[in-house]
Scaffold this active site. Structure first.
Site, PDB file in Angstrom:
ATOM      1  N   GLU A   1     -11.961 -12.240  -7.793  1.00 26.44           N
ATOM      2  CA  GLU A   1     -11.501 -13.346  -6.938  1.00 26.44           C
ATOM      3  C   GLU A   1     -11.267 -12.855  -5.514  1.00 26.44           C
ATOM      4  OE1 GLU A   1      -7.930 -14.724  -8.868  1.00 26.44           O
ATOM      5  OE2 GLU A   1      -9.034 -15.472 -10.596  1.00 26.44           O
TER       6      GLU A   1
ATOM      7  N   ASP B   1      -2.411 -16.053  -3.880  1.00 26.33           N
ATOM      8  CA  ASP B   1      -3.730 -16.571  -3.564  1.00 26.33           C
ATOM      9  C   ASP B   1      -3.733 -16.847  -2.064  1.00 26.33           C
ATOM     10  OD1 ASP B   1      -4.459 -16.417  -6.212  1.00 26.33           O
ATOM     11  OD2 ASP B   1      -4.072 -18.521  -6.632  1.00 26.33           O
TER      12      ASP B   1
ATOM     13  N   HIS C   1      -7.404 -13.552  -4.422  1.00 30.42           N
ATOM     14  CA  HIS C   1      -6.248 -13.130  -5.217  1.00 30.42           C
ATOM     15  C   HIS C   1      -5.857 -11.692  -4.890  1.00 30.42           C
ATOM     16  CE1 HIS C   1      -3.984 -13.198  -9.216  1.00 30.42           C
ATOM     17  NE2 HIS C   1      -3.894 -11.941  -8.818  1.00 30.42           N
TER      18      HIS C   1
ATOM     19  N   HIS D   1       0.693 -14.070 -11.880  1.00 27.96           N
ATOM     20  CA  HIS D   1       1.396 -15.031 -11.038  1.00 27.96           C
ATOM     21  C   HIS D   1       2.819 -15.286 -11.515  1.00 27.96           C
ATOM     22  CE1 HIS D   1      -1.584 -16.177  -8.051  1.00 27.96           C
ATOM     23  NE2 HIS D   1      -2.505 -16.151  -9.010  1.00 27.96           N
TER      24      HIS D   1
END
Length: 117
Positions: free
Chosen positions: A92, A30, A95, A23
């Site tokens: 995830e 996200d 993500h 990130h």
């Protein structure tokens, strides 16, 4: 919480410019689906929920009505994002990366496009 569980979801802070957390590069997003009014669509678990239900394929083999819907929505999100070159985090459903180290690894690139910003 056990460290191994946390490591599935969060990158350790790093000051090494060759290995920045995703990130911090600007290359990781996200993402969730929303309806036409902008309300988030139920995906079977919350963004940043740190348990097994966050796995992108968690509902793939569960055959009840909700699980089938959630799996279908996760598949739709993944199909859209990968169509445009994004790589999904393996743990995830929300993500996605483009140009960071995860993207480079998943696409067998020698280098990421983005470093720490």
């Amino acid at each position: 919480m056990h460290f191994k569980k946390v490591e599935k979801f969060w990158a350790y802070p790093s000051y090494d410019t060759r290995c920045p957390p995703p990130h911090s590069t600007g290359g990781a997003l996200d993402v969730c689906l929303s309806d036409k009014e902008g309300n988030l669509v139920e995906m079977g678990s919350m963004v940043d929920q740190m348990d097994e239900t966050s796995n992108p394929y968690f509902f793939a083999n569960i055959k009840n009505e909700e699980a089938i819907i959630w799996n279908s929505r996760r598949n739709l999100l993944r199909e859209i994002m990968t169509k445009f070159g994004f790589a999904q985090h393996p743990n995830e459903w929300w993500h996605f990366s483009y140009g960071d180290q995860l993207w480079a690894w998943k696409n067998k690139k020698a280098n990421a496009l983005y470093g720490k910003i």
